[in-house]
Design a protein around this motif. Structure first.
Motif, PDB file in Angstrom:
ATOM      1  N   PHE A  89      74.941  71.980  -3.906  1.00  0.00           N
ATOM      2  CA  PHE A  89      75.914  71.720  -2.846  1.00  0.00           C
ATOM      3  C   PHE A  89      76.234  72.977  -2.036  1.00  0.00           C
ATOM      4  O   PHE A  89      76.133  72.975  -0.814  1.00  0.00           O
ATOM      5  N   LEU A 112      75.232  73.902   1.675  1.00  0.00           N
ATOM      6  CA  LEU A 112      76.302  74.136   2.656  1.00  0.00           C
ATOM      7  C   LEU A 112      76.045  75.435   3.430  1.00  0.00           C
ATOM      8  O   LEU A 112      76.264  75.505   4.641  1.00  0.00           O
ATOM      9  N   SER A 113      75.567  76.466   2.719  1.00  0.00           N
ATOM     10  CA  SER A 113      75.234  77.727   3.409  1.00  0.00           C
ATOM     11  C   SER A 113      74.153  77.478   4.455  1.00  0.00           C
ATOM     12  O   SER A 113      74.221  78.002   5.566  1.00  0.00           O
ATOM     13  N   TYR A 142      74.964  75.685   7.940  1.00  0.00           N
ATOM     14  CA  TYR A 142      75.411  76.513   9.066  1.00  0.00           C
ATOM     15  C   TYR A 142      74.233  77.094   9.841  1.00  0.00           C
ATOM     16  O   TYR A 142      74.403  77.682  10.875  1.00  0.00           O
ATOM     17  N   ALA A 190      86.220  74.499   9.812  1.00  0.00           N
ATOM     18  CA  ALA A 190      84.824  74.863   9.546  1.00  0.00           C
ATOM     19  C   ALA A 190      84.730  76.336   9.184  1.00  0.00           C
ATOM     20  O   ALA A 190      83.655  76.833   8.880  1.00  0.00           O
ATOM     21  N   SER A 191      85.869  77.035   9.221  1.00  0.00           N
ATOM     22  CA  SER A 191      85.848  78.479   8.983  1.00  0.00           C
ATOM     23  C   SER A 191      86.133  78.821   7.519  1.00  0.00           C
ATOM     24  O   SER A 191      87.136  78.366   6.955  1.00  0.00           O
ATOM     25  N   PRO A 192      85.294  79.659   6.912  1.00  0.00           N
ATOM     26  CA  PRO A 192      85.551  80.072   5.529  1.00  0.00           C
ATOM     27  C   PRO A 192      86.866  80.845   5.386  1.00  0.00           C
ATOM     28  O   PRO A 192      87.392  80.948   4.274  1.00  0.00           O
ATOM     29  N   TRP A 200      89.288  78.363   4.262  1.00  0.00           N
ATOM     30  CA  TRP A 200      88.994  77.988   2.864  1.00  0.00           C
ATOM     31  C   TRP A 200      89.487  79.084   1.934  1.00  0.00           C
ATOM     32  O   TRP A 200      90.054  78.800   0.871  1.00  0.00           O
ATOM     33  N   LEU A 229      80.892  82.301   0.638  1.00  0.00           N
ATOM     34  CA  LEU A 229      80.550  81.590   1.870  1.00  0.00           C
ATOM     35  C   LEU A 229      80.989  82.361   3.118  1.00  0.00           C
ATOM     36  O   LEU A 229      80.435  82.150   4.194  1.00  0.00           O
ATOM     37  N   VAL A 263      77.537  81.821   5.260  1.00  0.00           N
ATOM     38  CA  VAL A 263      77.458  80.955   6.449  1.00  0.00           C
ATOM     39  C   VAL A 263      77.450  81.764   7.741  1.00  0.00           C
ATOM     40  O   VAL A 263      77.440  81.194   8.825  1.00  0.00           O
ATOM     41  N   PRO A 286      82.300  68.242  10.903  1.00  0.00           N
ATOM     42  CA  PRO A 286      81.648  67.297   9.985  1.00  0.00           C
ATOM     43  C   PRO A 286      82.353  67.280   8.634  1.00  0.00           C
ATOM     44  O   PRO A 286      82.894  68.299   8.198  1.00  0.00           O
ATOM     45  N   TRP A 287      82.311  66.134   7.965  1.00  0.00           N
ATOM     46  CA  TRP A 287      83.120  65.978   6.749  1.00  0.00           C
ATOM     47  C   TRP A 287      82.709  66.947   5.650  1.00  0.00           C
ATOM     48  O   TRP A 287      83.525  67.342   4.823  1.00  0.00           O
ATOM     49  N   VAL A 288      81.417  67.358   5.648  1.00  0.00           N
ATOM     50  CA  VAL A 288      80.964  68.258   4.584  1.00  0.00           C
ATOM     51  C   VAL A 288      81.715  69.604   4.641  1.00  0.00           C
ATOM     52  O   VAL A 288      81.888  70.273   3.628  1.00  0.00           O
ATOM     53  N   GLN A 289      82.192  69.949   5.832  1.00  0.00           N
ATOM     54  CA  GLN A 289      82.920  71.219   5.955  1.00  0.00           C
ATOM     55  C   GLN A 289      84.379  71.090   5.529  1.00  0.00           C
ATOM     56  O   GLN A 289      85.099  72.074   5.465  1.00  0.00           O
ATOM     57  N   VAL A 339      85.007  69.670   2.567  1.00  0.00           N
ATOM     58  CA  VAL A 339      84.960  69.684   1.093  1.00  0.00           C
ATOM     59  C   VAL A 339      85.507  70.987   0.500  1.00  0.00           C
ATOM     60  O   VAL A 339      86.306  70.956  -0.441  1.00  0.00           O
ATOM     61  N   PRO A 340      85.117  72.177   1.032  1.00  0.00           N
ATOM     62  CA  PRO A 340      85.650  73.408   0.422  1.00  0.00           C
ATOM     63  C   PRO A 340      87.171  73.486   0.435  1.00  0.00           C
ATOM     64  O   PRO A 340      87.768  74.118  -0.431  1.00  0.00           O
ATOM     65  N   TYR A 388      82.131  81.786  16.054  1.00  0.00           N
ATOM     66  CA  TYR A 388      81.577  80.887  15.053  1.00  0.00           C
ATOM     67  C   TYR A 388      82.523  80.767  13.865  1.00  0.00           C
ATOM     68  O   TYR A 388      82.719  79.691  13.314  1.00  0.00           O
TER      69      TYR A 388
END
Lengths: 148, 539
Positions: free
Chosen positions: A95, A99-100, A103, B120-122, B125, B177, B181, B376-379, B381-382, B479
């Motif tokens: 996962f 995820l990395s 991007y 979407a930004s770490p 998170w 991340l 990322v 997006p929903w995957v972003q 999750v963290p 970004y």
């Protein structure tokens, strides 16, 4: 990575799995053994993998997690617990590795992750001590590795 | 020994606090930065200290669940080390922000100006994960202390350990991340999440070993774990070399070779050797973070050195201060290991709490999604898991403590917490004053003009973080943060005119901060002309 190399990786990961926990070793020696196995997977991927494929960045770790998953089948105590942990590690690698790469514009494949999550949640209801069940679980993991 | 280390901590705090004051006064200009090193030493220290904060929970919670007996002896030291390290770690991102009073922009909470955080930004998170981890680590330590007098609480400790287990791994994954990322080639790597976890636990083990040596004596299992960890880290360093061609011999020397002395029993029996190995691992892991973030030959400023004093001083002060305090108030902590019954919280209660936590976290993120449907929903999750962990951990804590505290005190304290949370939520919603001239410590125009720096320097220090060195926008910053700045095309600049643009620079507009008080009008005009020059060069 070609399907042939993927199959070879699967075999390579399966190879040390039955022997990981058979002998009681001191913690440090066990750590060295696990690390050397990881390094051998890394060298394999470095030589056989496609350097343009970004998923290769975490592929050796996936092999390692897969190997740990299979090795839990040889445990006599707390098998389900460590099985869940090993699958959790595999899921984690997949996962967060994906995820990395997301991007960088790569799509995430959720099928294998879903199957691993199903494994974590459902294996506790199986009689994992029977040989038949252990074999079925092994096939399940190999299936995840080979097909998804 | 404990008192001496506490005193050293206080001494180190003097230069440390002075560095802190200097950094808050003039912002990021106080430490070494250039066009390639845009994070600098505060983030080096942040990653280092947050790593150290991991071993505490790892040793206490994870080993508790794995059934390792030796964790009983070290759990209190480990938990105290986590709480101290996480406090030190949390300070550095605030320093890194430059304008500390704007930290609330990282809080994923609605606000009246619709300047909404980027999910979407770490960075967001990070804020969530570290905040929740700090909160639950303190709660876990409290449960540990109370369980000495009320053994019934040991099942709460076990339940909380289940929440902390994934959370501790989650936190450092999220920190990884920040790098993985990004658009910086050297920071890329799908293997970083696991690599960072391994590094964090390795450095944390060394710290706990050193703390144990200085307080209670030797931890043989820790030495074994350190040896095992050094080999795992070596595997990751080999992989990094194979992937990127990057390797650091000094890190391998201090982080791997020195540790191998533990194979020789005669050496390992000597306390001085164990201390040297512990310190050597800490040096290696700090150096590893340094090499990752400061990848150029940038000249250090004195603040960069000051962070050592601040980090080490604050840690020693908090850790040994609390240690001495607990020794007086709860001497039994140092005599009795916490009760560890195999009893668990009833399964139905656990299922209810987990479902409730996940539903509430989903609802919270659904509300956020309404504001920012483009992510997006995957972003999401963290950010999802720390919120669920906070609700679950808090629920276990409250349910465990509730029967032990007199009802009137419980409700009084709960009321205070609700009032505080309500106040904080209101304050975040309202936001602070955006007029920078209101702030007490902006970098003055004189600070820059004194050095007789040209307009390009002004541009580099004031504008480049959003607009980029060429005026096309700093892609990395955009970004990771937001919002998107205007394209400074020649057509737009000509159309708006110098007077109007000077006003925008000084008074701000939309997402752009006002620079009045930090730039004089002639400097603002000089910047507009510089922008023209950049735009002309582009065309």
């Amino acid at each position: 990575m070609t399907p042939l190399m993927n199959s070879l990786a699967c075999l390579l990961a399966l190879l040390p799995a039955p022997f990981l926990w058979t002998t009681r070793r001191p913690l440090a020696r066990q750590g060295v053994l696990l690390s050397l196995i990881l390094v051998s997977f890394m060298l394999f991927v470095f030589l056989a993998g496609d350097s343009n494929d970004a998923t290769m960045e975490f592929y050796p770790l996936e092999m390692w997690a897969f190997c740990l998953c299979v090795s839990t089948l040889t445990l006599s105590k707390r098998k389900v617990f460590f099985m869940s942990l090993a699958q959790g590690l595999w899921l984690w690698i997949l996962f967060f590795g994906s995820l990395s790469l997301f991007y960088r514009g790569l799509e995430i494949s959720f099928l294998s992750m879903t199957l691993l999550a199903v494994g974590i949640l459902s294996f506790r209801f199986l009689k994992t001590n029977s040989r038949e069940t252990s074999f079925a679980i092994l096939i399940y993991w190999v299936g995840i590795w080979m097909l998804f | 020994m404990v008192k001496i280390l506490f005193a050293i901590g206080i001494l180190l705090l003097f230069p440390g606090c002075w560095t802190l004051y200097h950094a808050f006064s003039i912002g990021p200009a106080s430490w070494a930065l250039d066009q390639t090193v845009f994070w600098g030493t505060p983030i080096v220290n942040f990653v280092f200290w947050i790593g150290l904060a991991h071993a505490g929970t790892f040793l206490s919670a994870i080993l508790l669940l794995l059934g390792a007996r030796f964790q009983k002896r070290i759990s209190f030291i480990a938990e105290l080390s986590t709480v101290s390290s996480i406090f030190v770690a949390g300070l550095f991102p605030l320093i890194h922000l430059g304008v500390i009073s704007r930290f609330y922009f990282l809080v994923p909470f609605f606000n009246q100006r619709d300047m909404y955080v980027n999910f979407a930004s770490p960075l967001v998170w990070d804020f969530l994960a570290i905040g929740v981890y700090a909160f639950l680590s303190i709660a876990y330590l409290i449960v540990h202390i109370v369980s000495l007098k009320h053994p019934s609480l040991s099942k709460t400790r076990r339940a909380m350990a289940w929440v902390l287990f994934p959370l501790v791994l989650w936190v450092h994954t999220i920190v990884s991340l920040d790098f993985a990322v990004s658009t910086v080639p050297l920071w890329r790597g799908g293997f970083l999440p696991i690599y960072f976890i391994a590094g964090a636990i390795f450095s944390g083990l060394a710290l706990v070993m050193l703390l144990l040596e200085s307080t209670q004596g030797r931890g043989k299992k820790l030495e074994e774990m350190l040896l095992a960890g050094s080999w795992l880290l070596l595997a990751f360093w080999i992989w990094e070399f194979l992937q990127k061609g990057v390797w650091h011999p000094e890190v391998i020397f201090f982080g791997f070779l020195v540790v191998q002395s533990f194979w020789i029993t005669r050496l390992r029996e000597k306390k001085i050797v164990r201390l040297i190995v512990g310190v050597s691992v800490l040096v290696a892991m700090w150096w590893e973070r340094f090499a990752l973030i400061m990848h150029s030959d940038i000249k250090w400023l004195w603040s960069d050195w000051g962070w050592f004093a601040l980090g080490a001083g604050l840690f020693l002060f908090i850790f040994f201060g609390l240690y001495l305090l607990f020794q007086k108030i709860f001497p039994e902590l140092f005599l009795v290991a916490p009760q560890e019954s195999r009893k668990n919280t009833p399964q139905r209660q656990v299922i209810l709490i987990v479902v409730f936590s996940f539903m509430l976290a989903s609802f919270y993120l659904f509300l956020n999604h309404q504001y920012d449907p483009g992510v997006p929903w995957v972003q999401w999750v963290p950010a999802f898991f720390p919120i669920a962990a906070l609700i679950a951990g808090l629920s276990f804590f409250v349910l465990g403590i509730y029967p032990l505290v007199p009802k009137k005190y419980f409700f009084f304290f709960s009321g205070l917490v609700v009032i505080f949370v309500g106040f904080a939520a209101g304050a975040f919603y309202a936001g602070g004053n955006t007029d920078l001239s209101f702030q007490s410590s902006p970098v003055s125009a004189e600070f820059i003009s004194k050095k007789e720096r040209p307009t390009s320097y002004l541009w580099n220090s004031r504008c480049v973080s959003c607009h980029g060195s060429d005026g096309l926008g700093n892609r990395k910053f955009i970004y990771e943060f937001y919002p998107e700045p205007q394209d400074l095309t020649l057509e737009r600049l000509v159309l708006q005119g110098e007077d109007s643009l000077t006003r925008v620079v000084l008074e701000g507009r939309a997402y752009m901060n006002p620079f009045e008080g930090r730039l004089s009008e002639p400097e603002a005009r000089a910047l507009i002309r510089y922008m023209h020059q950049l735009a002309e060069d582009k065309e």
